[in-house]
Scaffold this motif. Structure first.
Motif, PDB file in Angstrom:
ATOM      1  N   LEU A  10       0.844  -1.023   0.330  1.00 43.65           N
ATOM      2  CA  LEU A  10      -0.334  -0.190   0.757  1.00 43.65           C
ATOM      3  C   LEU A  10       1.181   1.464  -0.066  1.00 43.65           C
ATOM      4  CD1 LEU A  10      -3.403   0.821   2.119  1.00 43.65           C
ATOM      5  CD2 LEU A  10      -1.321   2.031   2.031  1.00 43.65           C
ATOM      6  N   LEU A  11       0.503   2.153  -1.393  1.00 45.37           N
ATOM      7  CA  LEU A  11       1.525   3.436  -1.051  1.00 45.37           C
ATOM      8  C   LEU A  11       0.925   4.188  -0.427  1.00 45.37           C
ATOM      9  CD1 LEU A  11       2.479   3.390  -4.922  1.00 45.37           C
ATOM     10  CD2 LEU A  11       4.074   2.674  -2.890  1.00 45.37           C
ATOM     11  N   ALA A  12       1.949   5.098   0.609  1.00 48.22           N
ATOM     12  CA  ALA A  12       0.684   6.064   1.660  1.00 48.22           C
ATOM     13  C   ALA A  12       1.850   7.606   1.051  1.00 48.22           C
ATOM     14  CB  ALA A  12       0.731   5.283   2.901  1.00 48.22           C
ATOM     15  N   VAL A  57      -7.795   4.237  -6.068  1.00 46.08           N
ATOM     16  CA  VAL A  57      -8.965   5.211  -5.614  1.00 46.08           C
ATOM     17  C   VAL A  57      -9.206   6.699  -5.894  1.00 46.08           C
ATOM     18  CG1 VAL A  57      -8.787   5.063  -3.775  1.00 46.08           C
ATOM     19  CG2 VAL A  57     -10.928   5.001  -4.099  1.00 46.08           C
ATOM     20  N   CYS A  58      -9.668   7.057  -6.128  1.00 54.50           N
ATOM     21  CA  CYS A  58      -9.797   8.526  -6.500  1.00 54.50           C
ATOM     22  C   CYS A  58      -8.852   9.712  -7.320  1.00 54.50           C
ATOM     23  CB  CYS A  58      -9.698   9.105  -4.783  1.00 54.50           C
ATOM     24  SG  CYS A  58     -10.569  10.737  -4.576  1.00 54.50           S
ATOM     25  N   HIS A  59      -7.691   9.833  -6.679  1.00 58.10           N
ATOM     26  CA  HIS A  59      -7.181  10.768  -7.013  1.00 58.10           C
ATOM     27  C   HIS A  59      -5.449   9.561  -7.225  1.00 58.10           C
ATOM     28  CE1 HIS A  59      -8.669  14.610  -5.557  1.00 58.10           C
ATOM     29  NE2 HIS A  59      -7.696  15.084  -6.498  1.00 58.10           N
ATOM     30  N   GLY A  60      -6.031   7.979  -6.706  1.00 60.27           N
ATOM     31  CA  GLY A  60      -4.585   7.404  -7.252  1.00 60.27           C
ATOM     32  C   GLY A  60      -4.346   7.178  -8.674  1.00 60.27           C
ATOM     33  N   PRO A 100      -8.637   0.124   3.515  1.00 59.72           N
ATOM     34  CA  PRO A 100      -8.576  -0.899   3.035  1.00 59.72           C
ATOM     35  C   PRO A 100      -7.390  -2.020   2.978  1.00 59.72           C
ATOM     36  CG  PRO A 100      -8.497   0.865   1.120  1.00 59.72           C
ATOM     37  CD  PRO A 100      -8.951   1.632   2.539  1.00 59.72           C
ATOM     38  N   PHE A 101      -6.669  -1.055   4.890  1.00 59.16           N
ATOM     39  CA  PHE A 101      -5.646  -1.721   4.904  1.00 59.16           C
ATOM     40  C   PHE A 101      -5.953  -2.730   5.921  1.00 59.16           C
ATOM     41  CE2 PHE A 101      -3.065  -1.552   9.171  1.00 59.16           C
ATOM     42  CZ  PHE A 101      -1.826  -1.669   8.252  1.00 59.16           C
ATOM     43  N   GLN A 102      -7.314  -1.666   6.758  1.00 61.11           N
ATOM     44  CA  GLN A 102      -8.326  -3.046   7.547  1.00 61.11           C
ATOM     45  C   GLN A 102      -8.874  -4.197   7.055  1.00 61.11           C
ATOM     46  OE1 GLN A 102     -10.015   0.620   9.418  1.00 61.11           O
ATOM     47  NE2 GLN A 102      -8.385   0.541  11.418  1.00 61.11           N
ATOM     48  N   ALA A 103      -9.736  -3.516   6.119  1.00 60.03           N
ATOM     49  CA  ALA A 103     -10.056  -4.716   5.621  1.00 60.03           C
ATOM     50  C   ALA A 103      -9.262  -6.190   4.348  1.00 60.03           C
ATOM     51  CB  ALA A 103     -11.111  -4.089   4.333  1.00 60.03           C
ATOM     52  N   LEU A 104      -8.217  -5.771   4.099  1.00 61.91           N
ATOM     53  CA  LEU A 104      -7.445  -6.761   3.418  1.00 61.91           C
ATOM     54  C   LEU A 104      -6.897  -6.707   5.073  1.00 61.91           C
ATOM     55  CD1 LEU A 104      -6.298  -4.051   0.909  1.00 61.91           C
ATOM     56  CD2 LEU A 104      -7.399  -6.402   0.389  1.00 61.91           C
ATOM     57  N   THR A 105      -6.122  -7.128   5.697  1.00 60.43           N
ATOM     58  CA  THR A 105      -5.342  -7.366   6.681  1.00 60.43           C
ATOM     59  C   THR A 105      -6.301  -8.308   7.880  1.00 60.43           C
ATOM     60  OG1 THR A 105      -3.987  -5.318   7.685  1.00 60.43           O
ATOM     61  CG2 THR A 105      -4.488  -7.139   9.494  1.00 60.43           C
ATOM     62  N   VAL A 136      -1.976  -1.333  -3.929  1.00 56.37           N
ATOM     63  CA  VAL A 136      -3.469  -0.103  -3.199  1.00 56.37           C
ATOM     64  C   VAL A 136      -2.827   0.932  -3.277  1.00 56.37           C
ATOM     65  CG1 VAL A 136      -4.979   0.047  -1.725  1.00 56.37           C
ATOM     66  CG2 VAL A 136      -4.609  -2.225  -1.911  1.00 56.37           C
ATOM     67  N   VAL A 137      -3.742   2.037  -4.151  1.00 56.07           N
ATOM     68  CA  VAL A 137      -3.556   3.827  -4.324  1.00 56.07           C
ATOM     69  C   VAL A 137      -3.947   4.399  -3.689  1.00 56.07           C
ATOM     70  CG1 VAL A 137      -2.256   4.855  -5.683  1.00 56.07           C
ATOM     71  CG2 VAL A 137      -2.083   3.048  -5.941  1.00 56.07           C
ATOM     72  N   PRO A 138      -4.122   4.341  -2.174  1.00 55.18           N
ATOM     73  CA  PRO A 138      -4.679   5.546  -1.519  1.00 55.18           C
ATOM     74  C   PRO A 138      -4.698   6.523  -3.049  1.00 55.18           C
ATOM     75  CG  PRO A 138      -4.133   4.269  -0.442  1.00 55.18           C
ATOM     76  CD  PRO A 138      -2.674   4.095  -1.403  1.00 55.18           C
TER      77      PRO A 138
END
Length: 193
Positions: free
Chosen positions: A8-10, A118-121, A22-27, A85-87
């Motif tokens: 996940l790129l934050a 998602v969104c601006h990702g 996404p972090f919590q759901a995928l974990t 995953v790209v927030p």
């Protein structure tokens, strides 16, 4: 490569829900999610921003949480992961200036690994040159970025997701159920209740 590791790129001021959910759901589904940010290490945090839709011409922005990173950016090896995953939020606009971030996105795409943005990702996907000839949803203000990168902007409802090949994209966090479900399906996960 573990079949249960995701990247996940934050970055500072990534959208709060688009990072934390996404972090919590995928974990929760058993994936080991390595949340990373350039120039930061595991245990460091990024500030997030909450974007909301309150009837204005664009989203409003409020302070979010401090999201703790789980892995060192400098230790990322693309071959160790099954998906990316790209927030959204404001982070993609400056993360796309980092050459290593661009390499990572390109490597995942070249390998055909699932990418959820998602969104601006979509700004990262556009900057990495992976949208040419492809369909991509995003926050409407990113539609020009998608088109300038040679992609077709998919103007879909805010709670829907679009899948093309290895890309799962969505306009914003209201799409989480559809977006994450489509991403998990691309990863090959079977969920039974």
């Amino acid at each position: 490569m573990s079949d249960k590791k995701l990247l996940l790129l934050a970055g500072d001021f990534a959208e709060d829900y688009e990072t934390m959910v996404p972090f919590q759901a995928l974990t929760m589904l058993g994936y080991e999610v390595h949340a990373v940010c350039p120039d930061k290490k595991s245990g460091d945090s990024v500030k997030t921003a909450i974007h909301d839709f309150e009837g204005d011409q664009t989203y409003t922005e409020k302070p979010g949480h401090n999201f703790v990173l789980t892995y060192d950016f400098d230790d990322v090896r693309e071959e160790d992961y099954v998906g990316l995953v790209v927030p959204g939020g404001r982070a993609p606009e400056y993360l796309r200036l980092n050459a290593r971030v661009i390499e990572i996105v390109q490597a995942f795409n070249a390998a055909g690994k699932p990418i959820a943005a998602v969104c601006h990702g979509a700004q990262l996907l556009a900057a990495a040159g992976v949208l040419d000839g492809r369909e991509c949803s995003a926050y409407p203000a990113c539609g020009p970025d998608v088109r300038m990168a040679g992609g077709t902007y998919m103007d879909i409802p805010v709670d829907q997701a679009h899948v093309e090949g290895n890309l799962v994209t969505a306009p914003a966090w209201p799409a989480h159920p559809a977006w994450l479900s489509a991403f998990v399906k691309l990863l090959g996960a079977q969920i039974s209740l």
